[in-house]
Every structure is written in C-alpha cells, then in structure tokens.
Design an enzyme around this catalytic site. Structure first.
Site, PDB file in Angstrom:
ATOM      1  N   ASP A 134      -2.201   0.993   7.892  1.00 14.31           N
ATOM      2  CA  ASP A 134      -1.757   0.795   6.619  1.00 14.31           C
ATOM      3  C   ASP A 134      -0.958  -0.599   6.228  1.00 14.31           C
ATOM      4  O   ASP A 134      -0.866  -0.925   4.910  1.00 14.31           O
ATOM      5  CB  ASP A 134      -0.497   1.722   6.382  1.00 14.31           C
ATOM      6  CG  ASP A 134      -1.188   3.390   6.496  1.00 14.31           C
ATOM      7  OD1 ASP A 134      -1.368   3.879   5.715  1.00 14.31           O
ATOM      8  OD2 ASP A 134      -1.049   3.892   7.683  1.00 14.31           O
ATOM      9  N   GLU A 169      -1.396  -1.609  -4.588  1.00 11.00           N
ATOM     10  CA  GLU A 169      -2.770  -0.739  -4.333  1.00 11.00           C
ATOM     11  C   GLU A 169      -2.523   0.415  -5.340  1.00 11.00           C
ATOM     12  O   GLU A 169      -1.641   0.987  -5.191  1.00 11.00           O
ATOM     13  CB  GLU A 169      -3.199  -0.148  -3.224  1.00 11.00           C
ATOM     14  CG  GLU A 169      -4.626   0.228  -3.096  1.00 11.00           C
ATOM     15  CD  GLU A 169      -4.897   0.624  -1.702  1.00 11.00           C
ATOM     16  OE1 GLU A 169      -5.426   1.774  -1.295  1.00 11.00           O
ATOM     17  OE2 GLU A 169      -4.826  -0.351  -0.779  1.00 11.00           O
ATOM     18  N   ASP A 225       0.779  -1.252   0.035  1.00 11.08           N
ATOM     19  CA  ASP A 225      -0.034  -0.064  -0.076  1.00 11.08           C
ATOM     20  C   ASP A 225       0.955   1.227   0.018  1.00 11.08           C
ATOM     21  O   ASP A 225       1.344   1.510   1.112  1.00 11.08           O
ATOM     22  CB  ASP A 225      -0.907   0.027   1.105  1.00 11.08           C
ATOM     23  CG  ASP A 225      -1.562   1.245   1.326  1.00 11.08           C
ATOM     24  OD1 ASP A 225      -2.033   1.801   0.160  1.00 11.08           O
ATOM     25  OD2 ASP A 225      -2.251   1.741   2.602  1.00 11.08           O
TER      26      ASP A 225
END
Length: 198
Positions: free
Chosen positions: A159, A86, A26
């Site tokens: 996260d 992502e 991410d």
C-alpha cells in the site's frame, strides 16, 4: 509500520526555487499508503513511504478521523507543495466504493484545509505512468519504483508503494496540460463536483 529514512542532500542556495515536495496517497479504510518524493532540478529523490494501519478500529468514523489527522500530520511534517491521490477503483461492490470514496474525501479535505493543490489519478493512469502498462500488478509497480528511486528494500505490504507511485505519476505528468482532476481549494473542488453538495 514501515519507514525508510530521508537521505541528506546538500542543496546549493541558487537551486532552492527549483525544489518541490510531492505527497502521494493511496486512500483506504483498512490501510492508507503514502509516499513522499523531493524533486530537485527535475530529478526525483526518495524521502519516505509508510502505511497507516486501520484494521484494529471497528468504528468507521474513527477511521476517517484518524485518516484526516494523519494526513494533516504528514503535511505539517513534510510541507508538501502538491498532493497526488489515487482515485477509488470503480468496481461492482458499492459498499467498498463508498468506504474508499469517504477515505479519499477525508484525505483530500486535509490537504485542502492547508491550501495544497491536489491532483487525482485513476489507478490505471498511475500504473501506466510507472510501468507503461495500465494493468500492471502491485508487485510490478513496486519493482519499477525500487529501480527508479534506488530503494534497497520493499515493504511487505504494498500500500505504501501505491502511495509512492501516485507521487511519481504526478512528477511524470506535471509538464502535461491534462494531469487528472486538480483541485486548488474548496471553491475549485465544489465547482467541479456540484453533485457532491446534495
């Protein structure tokens, strides 16, 4: 930093060819989250999740350098077979999108430099794969992952679970024909993104 150890697995020698390690990322210029799973005979096993904290660095180029170096370190440590990342969320703040895009590009460049196939997933696609709801909250995604991977505790910041979610999304989608934007090297990336050369 939040680290969960890697459990030991006794793996029969005849099943080694059915193993796969997936690194999920991410990207971000404030926090980069990542998660790693091992797939053995089509079963997911949790390896690790963590966060790279970048708040203390003021220089945006130093941040990008650290993202690249940390991603290379992860690759050289865990030897992932595939990377799931992502994609930046398309919002109204152009500056935020630009920063996220740079962070994602640097992480992708690290993987491509090691010849690791990369697949990009939109945030809604990841949430849908994990929870069945493309508008799920970070907390809902984290709770679902906790149940799926039998995690004892969740990190304070989420996260790292977002990075782990990208890896799990890739696992769920690997049998499908269309899994997102996949890049197997620089040539494939440039061919699919000619506008990024100018």
């Amino acid at each position: 930093m939040y680290v969960l150890g890697c459990p030991l697995y006794l793996i029969p020698s005849d099943s080694l060819s059915k193993e796969k390690i997936i690194l999920g990322i991410d990207p971000g210029t404030t926090v980069m989250g990542f998660g790693i799973i091992k797939v053995i005979n089509k079963q997911m096993h949790f390896v690790q999740m963590n966060e790279l904290m970048l708040r203390k660095y003021d220089d945006p180029y130093i941040k990008l350098k650290i993202i690249f170096e940390r991603t290379i370190e992860l690759i050289d440590t865990f030897h992932p077979d595939e990377i799931a990342i992502e994609a930046p969320f398309y919002g109204k703040n152009v500056q935020s999108m630009l920063k996220l895009g740079r962070a994602q590009g640097v992480a992708m460049a690290a993987g491509l430099s090691r010849q690791i196939p990369i697949t990009e997933y939109m945030p809604k696609k990841i949430k849908m794969a994990i929870t069945g709801n493309g508008n799920a909250s970070k907390e809902q995604v984290a709770k679902m992952l906790q149940g799926l991977l039998k995690l004892k505790v969740l990190p304070k910041n989420l996260d790292s679970t977002d990075g782990l979610a990208a890896a799990v999304c890739h696992f769920y989608n690997e049998e499908k024909l269309v899994v997102g934007h996949k890049y197997t090297g620089w040539e494939a990336f440039i061919k699919k993104n000619p506008q990024k050369l100018g």
